[in-house]
Structure formats: C-alpha cells, structure tokens
Design an enzyme around this catalytic site. Structure first.
Site, short mmCIF file in Angstrom:
data_model
loop_
_atom_site.label_atom_id
_atom_site.label_comp_id
_atom_site.label_asym_id
_atom_site.label_seq_id
_atom_site.Cartn_x
_atom_site.Cartn_y
_atom_site.Cartn_z
N CYS A 81 -9.01 -0.65 -12.72
CA CYS A 81 -10.28 -1.06 -13.29
C CYS A 81 -10.20 -2.52 -13.74
CB CYS A 81 -10.72 -0.24 -14.51
SG CYS A 81 -10.91 1.50 -14.16
N ARG A 139 -8.50 -4.53 -8.49
CA ARG A 139 -8.05 -3.60 -9.53
C ARG A 139 -8.70 -2.22 -9.39
NH1 ARG A 139 -5.63 -6.45 -13.66
NH2 ARG A 139 -5.79 -4.66 -15.04
N TRP A 195 -11.59 2.10 -10.97
CA TRP A 195 -10.65 2.92 -10.22
C TRP A 195 -10.64 4.25 -10.95
CZ3 TRP A 195 -6.04 5.62 -10.88
CH2 TRP A 195 -5.35 5.95 -9.71
N ASN A 197 -10.88 -0.31 -19.42
CA ASN A 197 -9.80 -0.18 -18.45
C ASN A 197 -8.70 0.59 -19.17
OD1 ASN A 197 -7.71 -0.55 -16.61
ND2 ASN A 197 -7.18 -2.56 -17.45
N GLY A 198 -8.41 1.79 -18.68
CA GLY A 198 -7.36 2.58 -19.32
C GLY A 198 -7.74 4.03 -19.41
N GLU A 258 9.96 -0.31 2.89
CA GLU A 258 8.86 -1.25 2.64
C GLU A 258 7.93 -1.32 3.85
OE1 GLU A 258 7.61 -2.53 0.17
OE2 GLU A 258 6.52 -4.30 0.81
N LYS A 305 3.99 -0.38 3.67
CA LYS A 305 2.92 -1.30 4.08
C LYS A 305 1.99 -0.60 5.05
CE LYS A 305 3.48 -3.33 1.58
NZ LYS A 305 3.85 -3.95 0.36
N GLU A 322 -0.14 2.36 3.34
CA GLU A 322 -1.13 2.03 2.32
C GLU A 322 -2.35 1.30 2.88
OE1 GLU A 322 0.25 -0.48 -0.90
OE2 GLU A 322 1.48 -1.64 0.47
N HIS A 342 20.06 14.62 10.02
CA HIS A 342 20.14 15.71 9.04
C HIS A 342 18.77 16.31 8.76
CE1 HIS A 342 24.33 14.78 8.39
NE2 HIS A 342 23.99 13.49 8.28
N LYS A 372 -4.51 -2.87 -7.25
CA LYS A 372 -3.33 -3.74 -7.23
C LYS A 372 -2.49 -3.60 -8.49
CE LYS A 372 -1.39 -7.88 -5.68
NZ LYS A 372 -0.56 -7.20 -4.69
C1 F6R Z 1 2.58 -1.96 -2.52
C2 F6R Z 1 2.26 -2.37 -3.87
C3 F6R Z 1 2.60 -1.47 -4.99
C4 F6R Z 1 3.20 -2.28 -6.15
C5 F6R Z 1 3.42 -1.38 -7.36
C6 F6R Z 1 4.09 -2.13 -8.49
O1 F6R Z 1 2.20 -2.91 -1.59
O2 F6R Z 1 1.73 -3.43 -4.08
O3 F6R Z 1 3.46 -0.45 -4.59
O4 F6R Z 1 4.39 -2.84 -5.72
O5 F6R Z 1 2.19 -0.88 -7.81
O6 F6R Z 1 3.34 -3.23 -8.87
P1 F6R Z 1 3.96 -4.36 -9.78
O7 F6R Z 1 4.99 -5.08 -8.99
O8 F6R Z 1 2.81 -5.23 -10.17
O9 F6R Z 1 4.58 -3.67 -10.95
#
Ligand code: F6R
Length: 625
Positions: A2, A27, A74, A100-101, A498, A502, A505, A521, A620
């Site tokens: 949010c 957000r 969100w 937000n929260g 990773e 990517k 998501e 396994h 994010k």
């Molecule tokens: C994936 C991604 C998330 C963040 C995670 C932690 O692309 O962006 O998995 O890495 O939410 O976020 P931070 O680094 O801001 O704590």
C-alpha cells in the site's frame, strides 16, 4: 504494501495526489482512491483495480481542493473491491483515513464501535480508524487547532499492529494528521506546501527536503510546516534532511519497462559500488574501504544473515563467500522464519540484515527481535549488527548503526534486478575485506580478484549489447511453457533460485531452482520434452559435475538451455541452446550469470503481454507481516 500520499498547500491537490500514487503503484495496485476537503465537505473517489480506473472516474470531477490524501492498495483484509478501497470514512463522511499496514486488534475495536451504533461499509481493518477518530472528536472539548490532532492521538493509542496513516477531516480543512508505527512515512516540505508519502519517490518532483517519522511519532501538517509529536502527546524537535536524487531516476528514460531499464543500469551500478569502496592508492592496509563496518571485524566468530526473497538469494551467495573465502561459519535465514524460531544466541555472532528497501516488515522485525535478545543477554555489550540496504534513509538505515549502502539508485520495477547485483557486490567486498584482514587472502590474491571484479561492468555490458536479441527470440519460443527448471551448483545455486523467482513473479510460469546434484533425488521426475531446463554451467570447481547433471536431464528428453562460456566445445555439445557469458573466476560468476536469466524472464513476461513492472498480487515493499 500500500502507498499513501497527502498534500496540503496552495496548489490544486488532485493532480499532485494522482502523480504521487503513480509513483507508489509499485507498493500495491489492487485499488486506489482519494479524499479531498473543500467548502466544508469531504469528497471521496475510489475505484477497484489499477490507478487508470481512478483517473477515469476523476475526469469528471472539478475539484479545486488544496488538501487531500490518497491511497493505492495491496489487499490484506477484504477483497480488492471499491467498498474496500481507501480512503475509509466515518458514518457521517466527516473524517477520511488512508492506511498502510494492519490493525491487528480491528475485530475487537469493530465490535465496540458497532455496539455504539457505528455502521461499517467495508471488510477492512482500516475502517475502525475513522470511526474512532469521529468518536473522539464528538467528545472533544479542546480548542479547534488541537482537536483533530488529539482525536488521532487517542485513536493511534488504541491501535495494535504496524501502520502508517494520514487523516483529513471536513471540519479541519487546514491540516492533515499523519502517524507512524512500524510502517514507513515521510513528510516532504515545499514553499507554502507540505506533503506526506510512504516513500520519498512519490514526492521527488516536488521536493528533496524530507523528514522520516520514527515509530510512535505523529505530525500535524499545515501549508506552513509540520509539528511532530510522540504518541504520548509530547512535542518533538525534528529537522528535515535534503536528498540529492534527480527526479529522472523515477522515469523510464525510453525503456519499455522499468525492469528493462534497471537491468541495463547494472554495469553502472556495479561500477559505482566498486568505485565508492575501492581505495585508489592503497597503502599497507586493505585496498577496500567499508567505513565503520570494520569496527565489527575483531569479534566475529560466526555470521547469520536474515533477509527475504531476492535479498535472501544474495545472502546465499554471501554465505558461500564468507565461508569459502573468509572462512567464517555462516547461516542464512528467511526473516519470516527467524522471527518465530531464532537459533540459540551465541556470543561472537555478527547478524547481517539484507533489504534493498530497508522497509520489509519481516526483516525489520527479525532484526529488532535479535537486537533485543542481545541487549537482554549481554547488557552494555556493543551490538554486532550490519545492514545491507539500498535506502540509507529507510527504517533499516535508522535501526542499525553499521551499514553498507548498495547505491543502486531507486528501483521501481517490482522484480529486483540492479539492487540484487549491488547486494552481491556488497557481499564480495565484505568477504574479501574480511578474508584479507584475517590472513585468508594475501595482498596479491586480493588485488587479482579485485582486478577481475573491475572487469565485471564491461562484461555485463557485453551480454546486454550482444545477447539481448537472441534471448528475446528464445523467450518468444518459450512464452507458452508451463514449467521451467533452473539448475545450479555451488555459488551459482542461488542464481538458479533467483532465475526461477524472476520468471515466476513476472510471467506467472511455474519455475523452480534446484541444486543440480539434487535433481536425481526426486525433481527429475518432472522432466519431459515440454520442460525447459536452464542450467548454470560456469567454469570452476563444479563445472564438469554440472555438465553431467545436465546430461542426466538431457537423457530424459528435456530441452536444455545453458548459461556458460562460449569458447568451450563441450558446452555446445551438451546444451541445445547456449546463453553465453564471459569467462571470469568462478567466485565472481554469479554477477554475470544472473543477467541472461533476468533478460529471459523479462522477455517471456513481455511476450505474454503481462505488466512486467507491476505483476499481479505483488508489491515491491512488503511492509506487512
Ligand atoms: C523479488 C523481490 C522480492 C524482494 C523481497 C525483499 O524480485 O523483489 O522477493 O527481494 O520482498 O525485499 P527487500 O530487499 O526490500 O527487503
């Protein structure tokens, strides 16, 4: 999670609020809304879905209001429908609140309010807040300039949980009240105008002067400034600070998506991180300069890393470096697990929190809990904590005294790319410096690896300049696959994780990363000709092993894509398609190996026509538990 934004001043509020929301959409983007105050009334507009829907509704609104608050959501409590969109209001449409929260005790509060005759119109936890404020206002005997502030103060003291709020009221058109408890909130200052937002990025085109509220602080914003108070009602003296960020940082600059722009920014990011930590003309000491972080070195016997998501993957690469290069036993924890099942405390432990945003609720809570445990166990002893973050002004930046700033610039795309590269650089520098100081790496060996590290930016440039087109074609071919397996070993196992993260998501394709040796396994049962297997095969200690693991997958008719050296004939034999990367020491290979995987995920999602920068269900900055 949010985004909230507010404006009070001499300009028309709505365009400023909408621009702020567009900067905060990363957000959350399940719904959006705003409330303004003018001519003694509160005006509320809300719409489900992305901001574009709210913009359409606003087209017919002729608002000249000079005060307002806005929100992009969100969803946590209640589906992403219009009635659950913020702002929420009291029963008489006199008070509006964005949050937000999460208000954890909202059920109990709601029961009390309903018993007192309040009618609720949403399923959200937030709606209790305007009702409570309205109740306190109705009972208030205070002078006008104190009444709203005091009503909000009484209300926040009734709330449990992590929240940041902004409040406007029809009868108080000259003020916005904001409050912060464990969720970010900044106040921005202009000429005769004051702003508030969840993040500075929302306000960069208006101001560079910001004040970050601390937990348990609230403020009364008027066009002339901000008065800051504690939740106990004590007046506090706080000074804004000035950032030197260009508004261009939050523009796409000709790229189709922020994610693509951020992938292409990586050579510059790695260069900048190295330049700021490498001493040009070293004397006898280390050629690396990590500031106050070195004060932590003498007591380190072991390291524990806490992080989430991509930052957790960076932590896994960090563990490999800290153990294999610096010889320090290291564990890596999901912050969300650590906070409820931490390992037993051991003296000599350095705790490293990794969070690009510096606002991830689980990471902050895990670190706060660990700080508290250490203070209770060893009162008076200096704390051994280090934060790795891209946002010095964040909650993490204020929580921990020792920091490595990753200096990647603001990242807008929800999928982390350039900040991951910068986190890796931070771990390289830390591990190499520790190894040198502990005699595990001599000066020549250190200088040699640093020379290679300085070549990395041009090697990433080579991938971006020569390979992007071929990767885009491959992505087109794979745009309709349902499952992808990523394999890696050693220091490149986290890169397999990773790459898979990517892809899933942003493209919504199921993908899993496995240590290549673990395939047989169990996961090998997944393979058939429809499942592409992307294998990280970088020269070094496990190169031949990885190629054998890839052969095992090939024998099950899987379509094999390799990330590896172009000049090795064996590699060409094994893989159906090779995504070439320049050869460099195995230890450094994650920095280049991740780039083709970022591009592959990006182009697959783009070919599927998806909203790469704002994938569904994600946000994010995950500021709720
Ligand atoms: C994936 C991604 C998330 C963040 C995670 C932690 O692309 O962006 O998995 O890495 O939410 O976020 P931070 O680094 O801001 O704590």
């Amino acid at each position: 999670m949010c985004g909230i934004v507010g404006y009070i001043g001499t300009q028309v509020a709505v365009p400023i609020l909408i621009e702020g929301l567009s900067r905060l959409e990363y957000r959350g983007y399940d719904s959006a809304g705003l409330a303004t105050v003018s001519q003694g009334d509160l005006h509320l507009v809300r719409a489900p879905g992305k901001l574009v829907n709210l913009r359409e509704k606003l087209a017919s609104l002729d608002s000249t209001a000079r005060v307002g608050i806005a929100h992009t959501r969100w969803a946590t409590h209640g589906k992403p429908e219009e009635r659950n969109a913020h702002p929420h209001i009291d029963g008489h449409t006199r008070v509006a609140v964005v949050q937000n929260g999460i208000v954890e005790n909202h059920r109990v509060l709601r029961e009390h309010l309903e018993a007192a005759g309040c009618t609720f119109t949403s399923d959200t936890d937030t709606e209790v807040i305007p009702h409570l404020i309205a109740q306190h206002l109705a009972q208030s005997t205070l002078p006008r300039y104190m009444a709203l502030l005091e009503a909000v103060r009484q209300t926040v003291n009734q709330l449990q949980g992590a929240f940041a709020i902004a409040v406007v009221a029809a009868d108080y058109p000259d003020e916005i009240i904001v409050a912060r408890q464990q969720a970010p909130l900044v106040v921005g200052f202009g000429q005769g105008e004051v702003f508030c937002a969840s993040d500075t990025t929302a306000l960069l085109s208006h101001t560079q002067a910001f004040l970050s509220l601390e937990n348990g602080e609230m403020a009364r914003l008027t066009p002339l400034g901000a008065e800051v108070y504690s939740f106990a009602g004590e007046r506090l003296t706080r000074y804004p600070r000035t950032l030197d960020w260009s508004p261009a940082l939050v523009e796409k600059q000709g790229f189709r998506h922020f994610m693509l722009k951020e992938i292409y920014e990586q050579p510059g990011v790695v260069r900048a991180c190295l330049e700021s930590h490498l001493i040009q003309e070293p004397t006898d000491g280390s050629p690396l300069c990590l500031g106050t972080v070195t004060e932590l070195y003498p007591t380190i016997e072991r390291i524990q890393i806490v992080a989430c998501g991509t930052s957790w993957h960076a932590g896994l690469v960090g563990r490999h470096l800290l153990e294999q290069v610096a010889g320090i036993p290291t564990t890596v924890h999901y912050a969300s697990e650590f906070r409820y099942s931490p390992p037993p405390l051991q003296p000599g432990t350095l705790t490293i929190g990794v969070t690009q945003s510096g606002e991830t609720a689980d990471t902050l809570a895990a670190l706060e809990m660990e700080v508290h445990r250490c203070q209770v166990a060893w009162p008076g002893r200096p704390l051994a904590f280090l934060g790795i973050t891209n946002r010095l002004e964040s909650s993490l930046g204020r929580l921990l005294p020792h920091l490595i700033h990753t200096q990647a610039g603001i990242e807008i795309g929800v999928a982390a790319t350039k900040t991951f590269a910068a986190q890796l650089v931070a771990f390289y520098l830390l591990a190499f410096d520790l190894a040198f100081q502990r005699g595990k790496l001599d000066r020549n060996a250190l200088q040699d690896i640093l020379n290679h590290l300085q070549q990395v930016p041009s090697q990433i440039e080579w991938i971006l300049e020569t390979q992007a087109e071929a990767i885009e074609h491959l992505a087109h071919e794979f745009r309709d696959v349902h499952n992808v397996v990523y394999l890696g070993r050693g220091i490149n196992f986290p890169i397999a994780l990773e790459g898979a993260l990517k892809l899933k998501e942003i493209s919504y394709i199921h993908a899993e990363g496995y240590p290549a040796g673990e395939m047989k396994h169990g996961p090998i049962a997944l393979l058939d000709p429809q499942v592409p297997v992307v294998t990280l095969a970088l020269p070094g200690s496990v190169f031949e092993k990885v190629l054998s693991n890839a052969q095992e997958a090939k024998a099950r008719d899987a379509r094999l894509i390799g990330v590896g050296p172009a000049d090795d004939p064996h590699v060409h034999e094994v893989f159906h398609t090779l995504l070439p990367v320049p050869t460099l020491p195995e230890l450094l290979s994650p920095l280049v190996a991740v780039v083709p995987l970022q591009l592959l995920a990006y182009y697959i999602a783009a070919h599927r026509g998806l909203d790469v920068d704002q994938p569904r269900n994600l946000a994010k900055s995950v500021t709720v538990e």
